[in-house]
Enzyme design. Sequence first.
Site, short mmCIF file in Angstrom:
data_model
loop_
_atom_site.label_atom_id
_atom_site.label_comp_id
_atom_site.label_asym_id
_atom_site.label_seq_id
_atom_site.Cartn_x
_atom_site.Cartn_y
_atom_site.Cartn_z
N GLU A 92 30.46 17.19 65.00
CA GLU A 92 29.54 16.08 65.27
C GLU A 92 29.58 15.12 64.07
O GLU A 92 29.72 15.58 62.92
CB GLU A 92 28.14 16.69 65.42
CG GLU A 92 27.00 15.71 65.61
CD GLU A 92 25.64 16.43 65.68
OE1 GLU A 92 25.56 17.61 65.28
OE2 GLU A 92 24.68 15.80 66.15
N LYS B 140 25.19 12.15 73.08
CA LYS B 140 24.40 13.39 72.97
C LYS B 140 23.11 13.31 73.78
O LYS B 140 22.28 12.41 73.57
CB LYS B 140 24.08 13.64 71.48
CG LYS B 140 23.40 14.97 71.19
CD LYS B 140 23.24 15.16 69.67
CE LYS B 140 22.69 16.51 69.30
NZ LYS B 140 22.60 16.68 67.82
N CYS C 75 26.33 19.60 69.52
CA CYS C 75 25.39 20.41 68.76
C CYS C 75 24.18 20.90 69.56
O CYS C 75 24.32 21.75 70.41
CB CYS C 75 24.98 19.68 67.49
SG CYS C 75 24.52 20.84 66.18
C1 ACM Z 1 22.08 19.35 65.54
O1 ACM Z 1 21.94 19.08 66.73
N1 ACM Z 1 22.87 18.63 64.76
C2 ACM Z 1 21.40 20.49 64.94
#
Ligand code: ACM
Length: 260
Positions: free
Chosen positions: A38, A107, A140
Amino acid sequence: MKIAIVQFNPELFDVKNNLKKALGLMEDSSAKLFVLPELAFSGYLFKTKDEIFEVAKLNDLVEKEIEDFSKRKGSAIVFGFPEKEGDTLYNSSMIVFPNGRKRIYRKTHLFFEEKKFFVAGNTGFFVEEFKGIKIGLAICFDWFFPESFRTLALMGADVIAHSANLVMPYCQSSNVYASLQNKVYIATANRWGKDENGEKVLEFTGKSQITSPKGEVLVQAPKDKDAILEVDVHPELSRNKHLNDLNDIFEDRKPKFYRL
Ligand code: ACM
């Protein structure tokens, strides 16, 4: 098909050197899919939106170098980056194919202070096919919501390209069972090391890993070292949802009893 996860320790804001470091790790690999962390080249621990807009100015340069690498190697590449659209920022990952085609995933589930800077993604989940393998993207904290990997598996993903900057200690264990429960490969590319920005400090957990549709940890990186780890994926394993002669984990689902 051979896939690789790339783990390294990006320096906050040092986009060009971080990109160089990652491409250096990838150079000798013959993988056909590379998964990077990420926010792979920008670092993670921002204090203001302006800082993110500043690093995002290098997005075009990053994209061009990744595209060149992808073409030269004949490989698909997934990497996280801070996407800007007007005044809006998304925490995104991009899949780049050797023919120049690209697709962005934004995301869905933002973690903690990301909510101060980024807007939750509006692309939803999707699957892209490359060399006969179906690849789904997740970022993530999406792991914390079982619906994310379930949705990708129901869409037919063989491999989930999971770009991460993990800070809690649970994901690596949880993904073993997420792989098993969805009979899917999960390729988690995490970063290691610390981000420090003024008084703010955050440490990342490393241990990037690839888990199999049988719930095995096929490879796992150390907590605090650069690593590129490769695995051959077998789509016949991720496409066979039979657990035994009498159970098929997708046909046996009872959606009428599930809450949305
Ligand atoms: C995250 O979503 N970077 C912990």
